[in-house]
Design a protein around this motif. Sequence first.
Motif, short mmCIF file in Angstrom:
data_model
loop_
_atom_site.label_atom_id
_atom_site.label_comp_id
_atom_site.label_asym_id
_atom_site.label_seq_id
_atom_site.Cartn_x
_atom_site.Cartn_y
_atom_site.Cartn_z
N ASP A 74 0.83 -1.20 0.00
CA ASP A 74 0.00 0.00 0.00
C ASP A 74 0.87 1.25 0.00
O ASP A 74 2.01 1.24 0.47
CB ASP A 74 -0.92 0.01 1.21
CG ASP A 74 -2.05 -1.01 1.10
OD1 ASP A 74 -2.50 -1.25 -0.04
OD2 ASP A 74 -2.45 -1.56 2.13
N GLY A 75 0.31 2.34 -0.51
CA GLY A 75 1.03 3.59 -0.56
C GLY A 75 0.97 4.33 0.77
O GLY A 75 0.38 3.85 1.74
N PRO A 76 1.55 5.52 0.83
CA PRO A 76 1.54 6.32 2.06
C PRO A 76 0.11 6.70 2.44
O PRO A 76 -0.72 6.98 1.58
CB PRO A 76 2.37 7.55 1.69
CG PRO A 76 2.24 7.66 0.20
CD PRO A 76 2.20 6.25 -0.29
N GLY A 77 -0.18 6.70 3.73
CA GLY A 77 -1.51 7.08 4.20
C GLY A 77 -2.57 6.03 3.99
O GLY A 77 -3.76 6.32 4.11
N VAL A 78 -2.16 4.80 3.67
CA VAL A 78 -3.11 3.71 3.42
C VAL A 78 -2.87 2.58 4.42
O VAL A 78 -1.73 2.13 4.60
CB VAL A 78 -2.97 3.17 1.98
CG1 VAL A 78 -3.98 2.04 1.74
CG2 VAL A 78 -3.17 4.28 0.96
N THR A 79 -3.92 2.16 5.07
CA THR A 79 -3.87 0.99 5.95
C THR A 79 -4.88 -0.03 5.45
O THR A 79 -5.55 0.18 4.43
CB THR A 79 -4.20 1.37 7.40
OG1 THR A 79 -5.58 1.80 7.48
CG2 THR A 79 -3.30 2.50 7.89
N ALA A 80 -5.03 -1.10 6.18
CA ALA A 80 -5.98 -2.14 5.78
C ALA A 80 -7.42 -1.64 5.80
O ALA A 80 -8.29 -2.20 5.12
CB ALA A 80 -5.84 -3.36 6.69
N ASP A 81 -7.69 -0.57 6.57
CA ASP A 81 -9.07 -0.12 6.68
C ASP A 81 -9.26 1.38 6.48
O ASP A 81 -10.35 1.91 6.71
CB ASP A 81 -9.66 -0.52 8.03
CG ASP A 81 -8.85 0.02 9.20
OD1 ASP A 81 -7.90 0.79 8.97
OD2 ASP A 81 -9.18 -0.33 10.35
N ALA A 82 -8.23 2.11 6.03
CA ALA A 82 -8.37 3.56 5.88
C ALA A 82 -7.47 4.12 4.78
O ALA A 82 -6.40 3.58 4.50
CB ALA A 82 -8.07 4.28 7.20
#
Length: 435
Positions: free
Chosen positions: A47-55
């Motif tokens: 995932d890229g910056p600022g991306v989590t599994a739920d946001a």
Amino acid sequence: MRTRRSLRKTLAVGILAVSLAGCSATSAETDAKSSSSPTTKVIPAQDGPGVTADAITVVDNYYFDATAPVDKAIFDAYNAAGGIAGRKLVRADQPQINVPATATEAEQDQATCLAYQQRKDKIFAVLNDVIGSVKRNACLNKQGTVVQPWSGSVVDSSMFQEAPYTVGTGTLTNKRLATAWPALLKSTGFLKDSIKFAVVSDGVGDDDKIAASTFVPELEKAVGSTPQLFKFNSISNDQKALQAQALSMVLKLKQAGVDRVVFFGSGSLGPIAMAGAKQGLDVKYAWPYSAVPAGNGVTPDIQAAVTGYAWSLADVGVPVGTQKEMLASNPAAATCLSILAKAHLDLAQNASTALRLCDGLNLLKQALEGSGSKFVNAQAFMAGVEKLGTFDSVTTFKSGFGPGRNDGVLALRKSVYTPSCKCFKYTGSDLPISG
């Protein structure tokens, strides 16, 4: 109308002397093939910056205290409908940076990019970007942050080569404008019966260069005579200096005996129209926007002298009734405006802000969810953009994308001042923009 430079003043900018690092790609998780391109897009398996599994964390660069209720209503509505790529949307504030008044544009770009890099809550996307800096956007893209320019803007011809993860649904490069607009000026009658005409470029970015290298030659092809080119430094913050410069320009135009003036670029050339009215310059103006907002000395007579060639449905000066009429058959627009209604927010006051934000989120959603990847990153976003083809924009008449072209505008439309509503209204049919 605000210039790319003056819009910077509304945002926090800064200067810090550092080297800026970007994100590097890892092994490919999927090979996403574009339906419109023979090339293969390799999407990193992370995932890229600022991306989590739920946001997914994004910044709305046109967020102010006054627009907070609009942003909240739209983000809440999108999250209630499932968010984007199975993740909820989180709105973060722009980084706050202080700079000395003497900071150069390059120093401002560097500091802004560094601020994004160093913040704890990383940012995946910058929406409604009003800065329009090629170098700053290129720096953000290297970090893995995608950027969506302000709908209705003109950007430098080099923007999408140097900043490849920058995409705008209602954005047009000055090179495409310079190539297509001359024939449209002729076909719509603006240059009909013209004795002599001139071009005034605005001094923003590389607009002067594109005006000289592309726009004037294309205009010459369209009408068979060579227009005079004048350059106006519209990025000055000294109002007295602007007025003096505008007066000098008007005197030159009078001496040249022109009867048509074509403004080129994204800068504010209103001071020339105002100075022209005071000096009795009897000309008609062509403007690459839909409106010349009233106020600050702009009279109905000045507005009536201007023919706009617009691509934005979210411009100031265009009434919400006109926007709703133009967007009546667009389900995405109906959804966006219904969010305002459900939140009891005034349409006339908030429609332009809402439409721009909805447009950016819709592009983010459709591109990421159509990328073929379970990961959310800049490469997945671009793979999805190329698969879109046409895009049902809610801020421009016709929008779409293709290989090597990240500015979505596919059509202009004439707009003229209408005394009955004291506003600009679109007239005629779509004027196709190719390239």
